[in-house]
Design a protein around this motif. Structure first.
Motif: not given
Length: 398
Positions: A331-354
């Motif tokens: 776990v010491d080498h994992i983070g979050i890099g969502s790409d919110f506002d960068g991948v258009g309408d392709s975000l997964p169900i349950g993680l649609k915005d911040v």
């Protein structure tokens, strides 16, 4: 007897619901009480393209202040995204300046809501004050324009990581998206740039670079490296934009981390397949109709196909990437890099915005991650890498 069994079932269901509710509450608590870093949010480019005031609630997009507060996001890296054509037409540096200025304008307009940190200590202080701290990450080193003076200039403006290239190979590095590989990895200037970034304390971001460039960065960099918005290639074979297991292991051995991209086509092979099918249909229709991609008819046809045929990933698909990386390197080498506002309408169900980071944390709790594990994933790991880059620069820099 049947009555007793029924009572036991009711008690088990009630117990499961109680555990579920407790985990939901804990997920919300963890996002609200810790530094939550997202390695890549494309707000600057978004507000350059549309009239959006993200200091208040907005109709569209994936980020605004109220939703960020609701989701616990308090340290999102603002992506200073430089489209590839800006290098071609010689406007990359000017464009980067414009986007940085737009973030500064946001802080000027809402000084009690936002701030830009130029050090890790500043970020911590800004978060303690209840502000959303907006560190800057430059996506595409094209804006450096072959000048180490420009590198220092952007450091002084607040840039704390640089994605070496983007969709096309540039003067620094070959791109994973570009079949043309003029440098067979990094250019000579790119190799020098890596060392100079180390000396200044600017984190090197290997998202978007070709595999050859990645391995050269690993050989050259003296400080830990990040992949600010990439996922695991294990689930998307042949997609070079994601990271292979060998690359993830090498990144971790050097002390760096991979920050998982939420875009469905980064996460799911089924999503990628649906996207490819849509692209083929659009291409065929364009040929038959003798229309360009920019035609309103083609744009509408494309939208209708995405609505009917695009396969979205879901939260479990995203969590599978976290599990895979954890199983590889911990776990010491994992983070979050969502790409919110960068991948258009392709975000997964349950993680649609911040606002929906608590859904991610709930999923991690359900899969057995400890509170300490989650604190590292939320921000602790990135803060450690940033600190190590700052420390290296303090002792070995100019």
């Amino acid at each position: 007897m049947r009555k007793n069994i029924f009572i036991i079932i009711l008690l088990l269901v009630a117990c499961d619901k109680s555990i579920h509710d407790d985990r939901r509450a804990l997920a919300k608590k963890l996002t609200q009480e810790n530094i939550l870093v997202d390695g890549h949010i494309d707000v600057p480019y978004r507000i350059s393209q549309e009239n959006s005031d993200v200091g208040i609630s907005t109709e569209g997009g994936d980020f605004d202040f109220p939703r960020a507060k609701s989701g616990g996001l308090n340290a999102p890296f603002m992506s200073i995204y430089i489209p590839a054509e800006k290098e071609t037409n010689g406007t990359a540096k000017d464009y980067a300046d414009q986007l940085i200025s737009s973030v500064e304008d946001l802080v000027t307009t809402y000084p009690n809501k936002f701030a830009i940190p130029k050090s890790l200590d500043e970020l911590r202080n800004q978060v303690e004050q209840g502000k959303i701290s907006l560190p800057l990450g430059m996506e595409n080193g094209a804006a450096i324009e072959g000048s180490l003076e420009n590198l220092e200039y952007f450091y002084n403006r607040g840039v704390r990581y640089i994605t070496l290239t983007h969709s096309k190979s540039n003067h620094i590095s070959d791109s994973s998206y570009d079949g043309s590989r003029p440098w067979k990895g990094l250019s000579e200037f790119g190799k020098k740039l890596v060392g100079e970034m180390n000396a200044l304390g600017i984190m090197i971001d290997v998202s978007h670079v070709s595999d050859e460039a990645f391995w050269q960065v690993m050989e050259i960099s003296s400080a830990p490296v990040i992949a600010s918005h990439s996922s695991a290639r294990h689930f998307t074979p042949g997609f070079e934009r994601n990271m292979s297991d060998a690359m993830i292991i090498a990144l971790a051995e050097q002390g760096g981390l991979i920050m998982v991209n939420f875009g469905s086509t980064f996460i799911s092979a089924k999503s990628r397949s649906s996207q490819a099918s849509i692209a083929a249909l659009v291409e065929s229709y364009m040929r038959e109709s003798n229309l360009s991609k920019e035609s309103p008819i083609i744009e509408e046809y494309t939208r209708s196909l995405y609505k009917d045929k695009f396969v979205y990933a879901d939260l479990d698909d995203v969590l599978d990437h976290f599990d895979h990386i954890r199983n590889l390197v911990g776990v010491d080498h994992i983070g979050i890099g969502s790409d919110f506002d960068g991948v258009g309408d392709s975000l997964p169900i349950g993680l649609k915005d911040v606002s929906e980071y608590p859904n991610l944390v709930f999923g991690l709790l359900e899969r057995g991650y400890s509170e300490e594990d989650i604190k590292k994933i939320l921000g602790g790991n990135l803060l450690r890498v940033w600190h190590e880059n700052e420390t290296y620069a303090a002792f070995h820099g100019r």
